[in-house]
Design an enzyme around this catalytic site. Structure first.
Site, PDB file in Angstrom:
ATOM      1  CB  CYS A 178      -0.606  -0.409   1.137  1.00 22.77           C
ATOM      2  SG  CYS A 178      -2.440  -1.084   1.478  1.00 22.77           S
ATOM      3  CB  THR A 179       1.889   4.113  -1.505  1.00 24.39           C
ATOM      4  OG1 THR A 179       2.345   3.010  -1.842  1.00 24.39           O
ATOM      5  CG2 THR A 179       2.469   6.013  -1.673  1.00 24.39           C
ATOM      6  NE  ARG A 222       4.875  -0.847  -1.955  1.00 25.14           N
ATOM      7  CZ  ARG A 222       4.771  -0.972  -0.751  1.00 25.14           C
ATOM      8  NH1 ARG A 222       4.137  -0.225  -0.752  1.00 25.14           N
ATOM      9  NH2 ARG A 222       5.559  -1.784   0.370  1.00 25.14           N
ATOM     10  CB  THR A 225       5.393   2.078   1.277  1.00 28.70           C
ATOM     11  OG1 THR A 225       6.423   2.172   2.176  1.00 28.70           O
ATOM     12  CG2 THR A 225       5.270   2.889   0.388  1.00 28.70           C
ATOM     13  CG  ASN A 226       3.129  -1.780   2.940  1.00 22.48           C
ATOM     14  OD1 ASN A 226       3.142  -1.744   2.468  1.00 22.48           O
ATOM     15  ND2 ASN A 226       2.224  -1.793   4.126  1.00 22.48           N
TER      16      ASN A 226
END
Lengths: 253, 123
Positions: free
Chosen positions: A1-2, A191, A177-178
């Protein structure tokens, strides 16, 4: 995810996110895609939650999922949630729940109740930071006043860190992000660097929902796991989302 | 160096909006959820529309689980134990999940699994 929350030069808070899901849950060799990610795309819906025929909040969701991962309370705040990996993870929370220790909350039920019941950005932030959880998470929150944008990094029990927009420091956006923002992301899954490069290149003067979509469309921020992109603007109560594809060549994650 | 491996990475895109082309599969339809209606009925219209796709994704998850445990015992375990968990979920979530199971015909345990997947996924 972002997820990213940015303040434009007029003081509007813009919130965008890519929802990535389905890693290692079966690879479709013929179509070069993740099986679960592709199966989730037809389930993406926008929801308008109403009470007394008045909109309480709006959300982008997967049909069948009653919790919330992406939502906006018009003219009040916007909220997204990204996964956080930790050894002290959800399986411990589930075990405690099964054993009868039920003072924690399921992550997406918390985001749903915050969207439904919180009265302001500060109220939402306090609930997200202080409510005990079954699993760790990142909550990314945008508000309706200048400076109201933050990333709440949560362990199951604690709020580990809250990173806020700070225009005096030149921090006109926060992006998650994560991985914990004070650590380097996994070198195989960074990312964050490309996303921040594009945000910095866009600049605060040019940030809009349109240019935020450009950032979220840049590989590897867009990858094979990306199911949808949502753009939100609290001051206008606007939520728009788009189902995504990432044709090969494209990063698997 | 791991962040610059074209064509899997690329320079910052521009003029992607309005969405079109190969990275845009389609728009997302809108549904209303009436919080004044009983929790069990709130999702009926949406799930009636999306039933096929929901059954599809649950079958994919079932296939994945059976790939790990071919005997089918894992799914059996989900179908037997998770319905008990729905009674422990806070309101209105337990009732809403029951409603989704009623309309979709998907076993209650599997709808519970779909809804707590974030916590389960950490396993």
């Amino acid at each position: 995810c972002t997820s990213v929350v940015a303040e434009d030069d007029k003081g509007n808070l813009l919130h965008g996110r890519n929802l990535d899901f389905g890693l290692f849950m079966g690879w479709d060799i013929k179509n070069k895609s993740w099986i679960i990610s592709e199966k989730l795309k037809p389930l993406v819906v926008n929801l308008d939650f109403k009470r007394n025929n008045q909109t309480v909040f709006k959300s982008t969701n997967f049909a069948g999922y009653v919790g919330m991962l992406t939502g906006i309370k018009p003219h009040m705040f916007s909220l997204t949630m990204n996964e956080r990996f930790s050894l002290d993870g959800g399986y411990i929370g589930i075990l405690e729940w099964i054993l009868g220790k039920r003072d924690g909350m399921w992550m997406s039920f918390l985001t749903r109740s915050v969207l439904e019941n919180a009265k302001s950005y500060e109220d939402a932030k306090a609930l997200l930071a202080q409510t005990k959880l079954l699993a760790p998470a990142y909550f990314i929150l945008g508000g309706n006043q200048t400076g109201q944008g933050c990333i709440v990094t949560r362990s199951r029990l604690l709020s580990i860190d809250i990173l806020e927009i700070d225009l005096k420091l030149g921090r006109w956006y926060v992006l998650e992000t994560n991985y914990d923002h004070w650590k380097e992301p996994l070198f195989l899954d960074d990312r964050r660097t490309p996303a921040m490069k594009c945000m910095n290149r866009t600049t605060q003067a040019n940030i809009s929902l349109k240019t935020m979509y450009d950032v979220l469309s840049t590989k590897p921020v867009l990858n094979k796991l990306t199911t949808y992109t949502t753009l939100m603007q609290v001051s206008e109560g606007k939520l728009k989302s788009y189902i995504r594809d990432c044709p090969s060549p494209c990063m698997p994650w | 160096s791991t962040q610059f491996i074209p064509p899997f990475t690329e320079d910052c895109r521009s003029d992607m909006y309005p969405p079109s082309g190969p990275t845009f599969r389609g728009d997302v339809s809108w549904y209303t959820v009436d919080l004044d209606s009983p929790p069990r009925e709130r999702w009926t219209a949406l799930i009636t529309d999306k039933k096929t796709a929901l059954v599809d994704v649950m079958q994919a998850i079932r296939d994945l689980a059976n790939a790990f445990v071919p005997s089918g015992k894992l799914i059996e375990l989900v179908d037997i134990t998770l319905p008990f968990m729905v009674n422990t979920l806070p309101n209105p979530f337990g009732e809403e999940i029951r409603g989704i199971s009623d309309v979709s015909g998907i076993p209650l345990g599997e709808v519970v699994l779909f809804n707590i997947f974030y916590e389960v996924f950490t396993v």
